[in-house]
Design an enzyme around this catalytic site. Structure first.
Site, PDB file in Angstrom:
ATOM      1  N   PHE A  39      -8.598  33.498  10.469  1.00 41.79           N
ATOM      2  CA  PHE A  39      -7.958  32.390  11.173  1.00 41.79           C
ATOM      3  C   PHE A  39      -8.107  32.577  12.682  1.00 41.79           C
ATOM      4  CE2 PHE A  39      -4.333  29.888  12.757  1.00 41.79           C
ATOM      5  CZ  PHE A  39      -4.567  28.696  12.094  1.00 41.79           C
ATOM      6  N   ASP A  90      -2.579  39.950   7.550  1.00 44.99           N
ATOM      7  CA  ASP A  90      -2.043  38.614   7.776  1.00 44.99           C
ATOM      8  C   ASP A  90      -1.795  37.996   6.393  1.00 44.99           C
ATOM      9  OD1 ASP A  90      -1.735  35.843   8.108  1.00 44.99           O
ATOM     10  OD2 ASP A  90      -3.016  35.784   9.873  1.00 44.99           O
ATOM     11  N   TYR A  98       6.391  28.658   6.938  1.00 48.21           N
ATOM     12  CA  TYR A  98       6.437  27.206   6.775  1.00 48.21           C
ATOM     13  C   TYR A  98       5.463  26.696   5.722  1.00 48.21           C
ATOM     14  CZ  TYR A  98       3.008  28.082  10.525  1.00 48.21           C
ATOM     15  OH  TYR A  98       1.998  28.607  11.292  1.00 48.21           O
ATOM     16  N   LYS A  99       4.728  27.581   5.075  1.00 51.04           N
ATOM     17  CA  LYS A  99       3.808  27.153   4.018  1.00 51.04           C
ATOM     18  C   LYS A  99       4.530  27.236   2.673  1.00 51.04           C
ATOM     19  CE  LYS A  99      -0.115  29.015   6.675  1.00 51.04           C
ATOM     20  NZ  LYS A  99      -0.493  27.784   7.364  1.00 51.04           N
ATOM     21  N   ARG A 141      -9.491  20.812   2.017  1.00 53.49           N
ATOM     22  CA  ARG A 141      -8.684  21.828   1.345  1.00 53.49           C
ATOM     23  C   ARG A 141      -7.642  21.156   0.465  1.00 53.49           C
ATOM     24  NH1 ARG A 141      -6.106  26.443   5.102  1.00 53.49           N
ATOM     25  NH2 ARG A 141      -4.843  24.622   5.596  1.00 53.49           N
TER      26      ARG A 141
END
Length: 422
Positions: free
Chosen positions: A144, A221, A246-247, A396
């Site tokens: 990322f 991560d 928040y995922k 995605r």
């Protein structure tokens, strides 16, 4: 020669009907299906396939936040810090460790953004190595952007050398690649457990062992794995880990991240951002910084209480459902999505940019097609089908096990097929 009956049985309409029947059966047999009703919006026709970027809110969250505003913030006012709020980063960190991370108490804290937490952990890891001959950081070019940018900046500050791993874009970093990259000059290895684009699931225990064999430390991560796959940080002997909430943890936009530091490091490490909440007595207001003992020393500024309140509901659900059951549903969801891809999208020129082996993928799949653009996804959004776009030409499809149904997946894949003219 094919008979008329064989031709009829192989028509697209028949295949569509079979998938509809299969989705209905999978939903009816899903032991976690009842958790879907806890989330806002799951009773609407919308197909939400982006829970790997921002999870749906729980219905409970609205009640919890309202009660907090009225009873805690409004009722207790500043007293809330002494009565509860100061302890929340560690209390919820311990619950996160227990329910999701496979971490014993006292090693996880809720704090800051993922970017800030990663910066703290990388700098702390480099300081812990304390070996002038170890001047390299290993990372991969598919990670990322925040992870890459951070390490590039730290390397410029500290005069370090970056050693880049180049994984298969439709796969991810392998144990062998780490063994080849890590050596006597390696200080720290930074990797993601689940690749944000391809969903490749790295072999966290084996890679951690390989890094340690090279005499280096590892920072993981966990942004795309926390809440979707079983992790086991303690069992794997991981040094440091960070992730967002928040995922799959449904903490809401901008909810705080978490930091994990293995207990074997806590007695000797200092993180680089000294703030008042990380001091041994935050309200003493004295001169000089003396870090708090243990994981609390990795705090810096004032904790984000609202985000922690929001994620508590999901952590309670995860503890009830168990990560093993959540992972099992994730495998069924992505397996179903791959089957639909093969039947509907592959014949239209789409490519699966995600590992086919279920054991090697997280909880999303990525579909590439030369015609996919941001405008493609914008059109899907307009039709209440919500995946996301990843350049140069990937869509995605994110599948959050507690809130996503198989029928929702089928609806979304049908809309993507229609965009390709199928």
């Amino acid at each position: 020669m094919s008979t008329h009956r064989e031709e009829t049985e192989n028509t697209p309409a028949r295949a569509d009907g079979e998938f509809r029947v299969r989705a209905t059966e999978l939903d009816s047999q899903d032991p976690l299906a009842h958790y879907r009703q806890h989330f806002i919006g799951t009773d609407t026709p919308l197909s939400y396939l982006d829970g790997n970027s921002l999870g749906r809110p729980l219905k409970r969250t609205a009640e919890d936040v309202a009660a907090f505003i009225t009873d805690q913030w409004g009722g207790r006012l500043i007293r809330g810090w002494d009565e509860q709020w100061l302890e929340m980063p560690q209390a919820i960190g311990d619950q996160l460790g227990r329910a999701v991370l496979g971490a014993a108490p006292g090693q996880t804290v809720i704090a800051d953004s993922t970017t800030v937490v990663l910066y703290k952990l990388i700098r702390a890891a480099l300081a812990a190595v304390n070996d002038a001959h170890r001047d390299e950081v290993v990372l991969d070019i598919e990670n990322f952007p925040t992870d890459r940018y951070l390490v590039e900046g730290i390397a410029r500050e500290e005069g370090l050398t970056l050693r880049w791993i180049q994984p298969d874009p439709a796969g991810g970093v392998t144990v062998e690649q780490v063994r080849q990259a890590a050596g006597p000059r390696t200080a720290v290895v930074l990797l993601s457990q689940v690749a944000y684009r391809s969903a490749h699931l790295a072999d966290l225990p084996a890679i951690t062992a390989a890094v340690h064999d090279a005499g280096a430390l590892v920072v993981w991560d966990l942004c795309h794995s926390a809440g979707s796959v079983e992790i086991g940080l303690d069992d794997a002997g991981v040094d440091f880990a960070a992730g967002c909430t928040y995922k799959y943890l449904n903490g809401g936009p901008g909810s705080p991240a978490f930091a994990y530091v293995n207990s074997r490091h806590l007695g000797s490490l200092r993180q680089p951002i000294w703030g008042w909440m990380g001091r041994k007595d935050a309200f003493e207001m004295a001169a000089g910084y003396e870090p708090a003992a243990g994981i609390r020393g990795f705090l810096s500024g004032t904790p984000a209480i609202f985000g922690m309140i929001a994620m508590q509901g999901t952590l309670d659900l995860i503890e009830e459902a168990t990560m093993a059951a959540i992972r099992e549903k994730s495998l069924r969801l992505t397996g179903f999505a791959v089957d639909v891809f093969d039947a509907w999208l592959a014949p239209l020129g789409a490519k699966l940019a995600t590992p086919r082996d279920p054991a090697l993928r997280g909880s999303h799949i990525t579909v590439d097609h030369p015609d996919f653009t941001k405008a493609t996804v914008a059109g899907l959004w307009d039709g209440d089908v919500i995946p996301d776009f990843r350049a140069p030409h990937g869509i995605r499809v994110g599948l959050s096990p507690l809130s996503t149904s198989f029928g929702e997946v089928l609806q979304g894949m049908a809309a993507i097929r229609a965009r390709l003219g199928g």
